[in-house]
Design an enzyme around this catalytic site. Structure first.
Site, PDB file in Angstrom:
ATOM      1  NE  ARG A   1      39.490  53.736  51.673  1.00 52.36           N
ATOM      2  CZ  ARG A   1      39.163  54.450  53.318  1.00 52.36           C
ATOM      3  NH1 ARG A   1      40.310  54.803  53.421  1.00 52.36           N
ATOM      4  NH2 ARG A   1      38.861  55.371  52.967  1.00 52.36           N
TER       5      ARG A   1
ATOM      6  CE1 TYR B   1      34.998  51.040  44.070  1.00 53.72           C
ATOM      7  CE2 TYR B   1      33.040  49.788  45.616  1.00 53.72           C
ATOM      8  CZ  TYR B   1      34.018  51.198  44.147  1.00 53.72           C
ATOM      9  OH  TYR B   1      33.415  52.690  44.861  1.00 53.72           O
TER      10      TYR B   1
END
Length: 296
Positions: free
Chosen positions: A175, A69
């Site tokens: 997150r 990511y």
């Protein structure tokens, strides 16, 4: 258009759920037999592998579940969802920056324990955590093992925002990683942007946008242009085994082949150049594991 069988890597747009992408593609591809692997939050963009037709049976058999990511962390803000789509729970002046962030990144590589966020699909006593979170409830959770293979600093796209590249194992919540990095440098933090650039065997360079895919499906060019990848793509890490007609017949009929002259282990199996499926050799005996072809 004939419904293809294979994997279509999609560049998921922001604001769409992974289910939204499947719903849009069902009509365009003329089939309801679609699946995906590696759900992306609506805010996130990037690699979403869509499995079509016979390939849906391969989604849960993938060998490589690692992800990469590019994540932008916003310092000075903490939300209930762990990203900027949520409600602010805490704000604070940002008195740290690139130097402090880069200094703590090595703490977050290797084998770690991570607490799943309340806004997640993890089930506790049969109920997804996000359903409890929407009711304002907090459920006791147990940290889970994850692996962060690498964590590289990429730059600051805006004041207070810092982008990192994360290569990690299945089950890693970026997150939570953003929040934990903030805590390590003494400020609240949340995820401001997330883009998945690699999911298992599929990279962002293999992906196409929904408008591109829908246009290709309408023109009948989707299969001809090579965007739908072969089912065996997900099994690329396995060695290839080519079998003759007699062994192929055994495999198609689910019969073992004794004294097979090959090493023990799992294989992706071909006959006459065509992919048949997965098989394994144990104790010198070749047995079919899963077929992805039509029986003769």
């Amino acid at each position: 258009m004939q419904t293809p069988n294979g994997i279509l890597p999609v560049d998921k747009p922001a604001g769409w759920t992974s289910f939204d992408v499947l719903a849009k593609l069902r009509g365009a591809l003329g089939t309801r037999k679609l699946g995906h692997s590696g759900t992306l939050d609506p805010m996130a963009t990037g690699v979403l592998a869509v499995f079509i037709g016979k390939a849906t049976a391969a989604a849960d058999r993938q060998l490589n579940h690692d992800k990469t990511y590019e994540a932008t962390i916003r310092l000075g803000l903490r939300t209930d969802t762990g990203d900027i789509t949520g409600t602010a729970l805490e704000t604070a002046p940002v008195t740290v920056g690139e130097r402090e962030l880069r200094a703590v990144l090595p703490q977050f590589t290797g084998e770690l324990m991570q607490l799943p966020p309340m806004y997640s699909a993890v089930k506790i006593n049969g109920q997804p955590l996000y359903k409890a979170a929407r009711k304002g409830q907090t459920i006791e959770r147990t940290p889970r093992p994850i692996t962060v293979y690498s964590l590289d600093y990429l730059g600051s796209p805006a004041p207070g925002d810092y982008t990192v590249r994360v290569a990690c194992s299945k089950g890693t919540y970026i997150r939570v990683l953003a929040e934990d990095i903030g805590a390590a440098i003494g400020v609240p933090a949340t995820l401001a942007a997330l883009r998945r650039t690699q999911a298992g065997e599929f990279g962002i360079d293999q992906c196409h946008t929904l408008p591109e895919i829908l246009a290709a499906a309408e023109s009948g060019a989707l299969e001809a242009n090579g965007w739908v990848l072969p089912i065996e793509t997900v099994f690329a890490p396995l060695p290839r085994l080519d079998v003759d007609a007699a062994v192929k017949k055994h495999l198609l009929n689910g019969c073992p082949t004794s004294h097979y002259p090959a090493a023990e282990g799992r294989y992706r199996v071909y006959a006459d150049g065509a992919f048949l499926g997965l098989a394994a050799i144990t104790g010198g005996v070749l047995n079919v594991e899963k077929l992805f072809c039509e029986r003769d």
